[in-house]
Design a protein around this motif. Sequence first.
Motif, PDB file in Angstrom:
ATOM      1  N   ALA A 195       0.845  -1.198   0.000  1.00 38.78           N
ATOM      2  CA  ALA A 195       0.000   0.000   0.000  1.00 38.78           C
ATOM      3  C   ALA A 195       0.877   1.244   0.000  1.00 38.78           C
ATOM      4  O   ALA A 195       1.835   1.329   0.785  1.00 38.78           O
ATOM      5  CB  ALA A 195      -0.922  -0.003   1.198  1.00 38.78           C
ATOM      6  N   GLY A 242      -9.422   2.183  -4.274  1.00 37.68           N
ATOM      7  CA  GLY A 242      -8.203   2.447  -3.540  1.00 37.68           C
ATOM      8  C   GLY A 242      -7.003   2.681  -4.421  1.00 37.68           C
ATOM      9  O   GLY A 242      -5.894   2.872  -3.911  1.00 37.68           O
ATOM     10  N   VAL A 276      -4.878   1.761   2.015  1.00 42.96           N
ATOM     11  CA  VAL A 276      -5.519   0.470   1.738  1.00 42.96           C
ATOM     12  C   VAL A 276      -5.100  -0.512   2.823  1.00 42.96           C
ATOM     13  O   VAL A 276      -3.900  -0.706   3.075  1.00 42.96           O
ATOM     14  CB  VAL A 276      -5.125  -0.040   0.334  1.00 42.96           C
ATOM     15  CG1 VAL A 276      -5.719  -1.428   0.098  1.00 42.96           C
ATOM     16  CG2 VAL A 276      -5.600   0.937  -0.730  1.00 42.96           C
ATOM     17  N   PRO A 277      -6.045  -1.184   3.473  1.00 40.09           N
ATOM     18  CA  PRO A 277      -5.704  -2.081   4.596  1.00 40.09           C
ATOM     19  C   PRO A 277      -4.881  -3.279   4.153  1.00 40.09           C
ATOM     20  O   PRO A 277      -4.973  -3.743   3.019  1.00 40.09           O
ATOM     21  CB  PRO A 277      -7.069  -2.506   5.144  1.00 40.09           C
ATOM     22  CG  PRO A 277      -8.025  -1.474   4.645  1.00 40.09           C
ATOM     23  CD  PRO A 277      -7.509  -1.029   3.326  1.00 40.09           C
ATOM     24  N   ASP A 278      -4.085  -3.755   5.066  1.00 40.07           N
ATOM     25  CA  ASP A 278      -3.279  -4.953   4.830  1.00 40.07           C
ATOM     26  C   ASP A 278      -4.211  -6.142   4.589  1.00 40.07           C
ATOM     27  O   ASP A 278      -5.242  -6.297   5.255  1.00 40.07           O
ATOM     28  CB  ASP A 278      -2.384  -5.222   6.046  1.00 40.07           C
ATOM     29  CG  ASP A 278      -1.429  -6.365   5.803  1.00 40.07           C
ATOM     30  OD1 ASP A 278      -0.560  -6.221   4.928  1.00 40.07           O
ATOM     31  OD2 ASP A 278      -1.572  -7.397   6.493  1.00 40.07           O
ATOM     32  N   THR A 301      -5.900  -6.666   1.786  1.00 39.61           N
ATOM     33  CA  THR A 301      -6.924  -6.363   0.778  1.00 39.61           C
ATOM     34  C   THR A 301      -6.556  -7.022  -0.546  1.00 39.61           C
ATOM     35  O   THR A 301      -5.378  -7.114  -0.914  1.00 39.61           O
ATOM     36  CB  THR A 301      -7.050  -4.846   0.584  1.00 39.61           C
ATOM     37  OG1 THR A 301      -7.417  -4.262   1.819  1.00 39.61           O
ATOM     38  CG2 THR A 301      -8.080  -4.505  -0.474  1.00 39.61           C
ATOM     39  N   THR A 302      -7.573  -7.460  -1.309  1.00 40.27           N
ATOM     40  CA  THR A 302      -7.375  -8.009  -2.650  1.00 40.27           C
ATOM     41  C   THR A 302      -7.910  -6.993  -3.663  1.00 40.27           C
ATOM     42  O   THR A 302      -9.090  -6.606  -3.615  1.00 40.27           O
ATOM     43  CB  THR A 302      -8.095  -9.355  -2.829  1.00 40.27           C
ATOM     44  OG1 THR A 302      -7.546 -10.303  -1.905  1.00 40.27           O
ATOM     45  CG2 THR A 302      -7.917  -9.872  -4.240  1.00 40.27           C
ATOM     46  N   LEU A 303      -7.023  -6.549  -4.556  1.00 38.32           N
ATOM     47  CA  LEU A 303      -7.417  -5.601  -5.608  1.00 38.32           C
ATOM     48  C   LEU A 303      -7.892  -6.371  -6.829  1.00 38.32           C
ATOM     49  O   LEU A 303      -7.138  -7.163  -7.412  1.00 38.32           O
ATOM     50  CB  LEU A 303      -6.242  -4.705  -5.984  1.00 38.32           C
ATOM     51  CG  LEU A 303      -5.634  -3.870  -4.855  1.00 38.32           C
ATOM     52  CD1 LEU A 303      -4.442  -3.077  -5.356  1.00 38.32           C
ATOM     53  CD2 LEU A 303      -6.678  -2.941  -4.252  1.00 38.32           C
ATOM     54  N   GLU A 307      -6.269 -10.437  -9.904  1.00 40.09           N
ATOM     55  CA  GLU A 307      -6.404 -10.177  -8.482  1.00 40.09           C
ATOM     56  C   GLU A 307      -5.015  -9.941  -7.905  1.00 40.09           C
ATOM     57  O   GLU A 307      -4.094 -10.725  -8.153  1.00 40.09           O
ATOM     58  CB  GLU A 307      -7.081 -11.356  -7.776  1.00 40.09           C
ATOM     59  CG  GLU A 307      -8.526 -11.570  -8.205  1.00 40.09           C
ATOM     60  CD  GLU A 307      -9.183 -12.704  -7.446  1.00 40.09           C
ATOM     61  OE1 GLU A 307      -8.476 -13.330  -6.617  1.00 40.09           O
ATOM     62  OE2 GLU A 307     -10.372 -12.980  -7.681  1.00 40.09           O
ATOM     63  N   THR A 325       1.030  -4.075   3.819  1.00 40.49           N
ATOM     64  CA  THR A 325       1.342  -2.712   4.246  1.00 40.49           C
ATOM     65  C   THR A 325       2.721  -2.649   4.865  1.00 40.49           C
ATOM     66  O   THR A 325       3.231  -3.636   5.419  1.00 40.49           O
ATOM     67  CB  THR A 325       0.301  -2.214   5.255  1.00 40.49           C
ATOM     68  OG1 THR A 325       0.283  -3.096   6.371  1.00 40.49           O
ATOM     69  CG2 THR A 325      -1.075  -2.125   4.622  1.00 40.49           C
ATOM     70  N   SER A 327       3.082   3.055   3.462  1.00 41.78           N
ATOM     71  CA  SER A 327       1.698   2.854   3.882  1.00 41.78           C
ATOM     72  C   SER A 327       1.393   3.697   5.109  1.00 41.78           C
ATOM     73  O   SER A 327       2.297   4.216   5.776  1.00 41.78           O
ATOM     74  CB  SER A 327       1.455   1.370   4.204  1.00 41.78           C
ATOM     75  OG  SER A 327       1.864   0.538   3.140  1.00 41.78           O
TER      76      SER A 327
END
Length: 727
Positions: A476, A506, A552-554, A556-558, A581, A586, A632
């Motif tokens: 992040a 994000g 963006v939180p640790d 997370t899947t983009l 994906e 972070t 991050s």
Amino acid sequence: MSRRRLLTAQVALAMAGGLAVVAPAAAAAAGPSGPALVSPRAGADRSVPARALPHAANIISKGAGTTRAVGRALSNQALVANLTITKVGEPDPVLAGDELTYTVTVTNTGDTVAGQVTVTDVLPAGVELLNNSAGCTNNNGTLTCVLGQLEPTQSVPLVIQVRVPANFAGLTLTNRATVTGRGDETPSTVTTTTVVRTAADLSLSKVCKPDEPAPAGAEGYCDIYVDNLGPSDAQNVTLTDVLTSAAPFRVSRVRVSPGTCSAIPTEPTRDFTLNCTLGTIAAGTRGVVRVVVTAEDVTQINDTATVRSTTADPDKDNNKATGRVDFLGSADLSLEKSGNTTVDAGGTLTYTITVTNNGPSTARDVVVRDTMPAGVAFVSVTPSVGTCTNGQPDGGRLECGLGNLASGPTGTATIEVVGRVAVDLVPGTRLFNDAIVSSATADPDNDDVRASVPTDVTASADLSVTKTDSPDPVTAGEQLKYTIVAVNAGPSNAENVVLTDTLPAGTTFVESSGDAVCTAEEPGEVVCTLGTLGVGTPGRTVKLTVAVGADVPDGTTLLNSVTVSSTTDDPDDTNNTATTETAVETSADLAIEAAATQTWQEQTAVTSGDKKDKDKGTIVLLTVTVRNLGPSDAQNITVLDTLPLRPDKVAVESLPSACTYDSGQDHVVTCTADSLAAGGTLVFPIKLKVRAEGELTNTATVSSTTDDPNLDNNTSTIRFFVWKKKN
């Protein structure tokens, strides 16, 4: 003759029936039997050209009281005043609408002064008073002029100016004036009669429009202006307008104000006389007649107008006006075209061109030009009339001469054109065939002389897209790159290919590279234009760079998807979208820094009797600063500051609300924060009271639940000196 003898003669005349004095002008005009008085016959023509005429006669009367004045004169017992009055009206005759000037003269012919002399003048009915001598007042048409005192033999002139109405209906104007005064017991009265006649200068002008020749079928007009320049109203005004032309024309309509005009012909004509009765046109006003005409072919319409009136016209040179309306030939040609809407590569195209003359004139030397579309070769052309030639390249430029086309149902011609589509023409191409018609005759509407037929060549292109990401996982606050590859499996070229990439929440678009130009169209959407994508090529590669938000939180899947599209039909859209994906982790590099500054302050004891607590201590401001160097956001930050010496030597004076102090054996200040954005700063000011002197050591550390890649800057140890203030 002596005055005494004159008075004797006047007495004798008075005894015979009264005293009459004739003004010099009137006396000159009088015959042996007395003054000449004008008495026009009833119904006589009053119209005359404007010119000067003789003055009117003045009639003066003294009345029955004259006998007493003459008796005094004969007896010569006393001196008396004798007021006489004369009056002249100019011009005479006067024209209705013109000005009339009366000159009144009052004379004292007596032996003594006449006092309080006053003239009363009754103006003729209907006239407008314009001006008068000073000392006169007007009361509803009666003028009263105060002259004051007149010496013997003194004369006083008065001027009265009036305007005769332009519509005056009478034949004469009668004006009566009376003079009175102290010292002359009998008023004197004079009556003036002026002949009124009429004259109206009618002026005729004409304006014909349009200034340039009008197209046949359109309308032109002539405006005829009848102006009465006065001075009198013009009675029984008539207008004759003669229109002639070598070719037939129509009188569309006639508008007249005031009055009426004769009926207009219903069929085309080559000559027409319009008679209009305009009635009375007042002086200074205008009558207008508009004659609207049209013609269906080339012609010139000449227009001559003449005006007359029963009222005399002093200037007949301006009673006639001419004008002209020109028409050019006008043929409204229209062209329509039909043909195949779709065609296979290598097939034939057939176009049908229809030319129509909607008139009103014959269209001369009609020519049709047709341009074959690029990629289509000429095969044949067949006109219904005339002949055609085909030019180069590939015979794609056709020109057909159709000759003259009459107006109406028979004025139609057709042309059939056949062409062949090239076998290698790319499917999906739209072919445009243009044709235009022209003529030596003017066309009033060119909006319908051109036509174009579009023909679509059949096309089909199977597009597919793939996508990869790097790095994965991504931290992040750092950048993520996507590599997109679009491929066309055919069979046709794909036109106007577009990649639409929907970015994950994000992330934000940074830049693009590769075989396309990409722009951020909507929030979270990137559009890449590829243009034409050929068949059998390796495809087009586009690289997108996005920034992953530091917050963006640790874990997370983009999720990222891209879709390829084209204006060319795609037989299989199941492979038009690709998805990747990317995991997010972070990392926040926290750095801490402490600093100390001191001030002196005398501390007051809790009670005034406690001398042990009354101490001069040193105030030290300890500032602890935490910075997040990213990339991050840092979560759950904790700062521990271990204070120097013992609590009795170093005491905490004040803390921020985010900090707590453990006064026990640990002697530690603890400060916390929920989060610190990348690039952000936290400052914790700690105020200490130091009861010692010398070098002190303070150590502060920072930690976070977010992974910290660099722990070397998480501790700050400072040494600072404290000394007491010397008096």
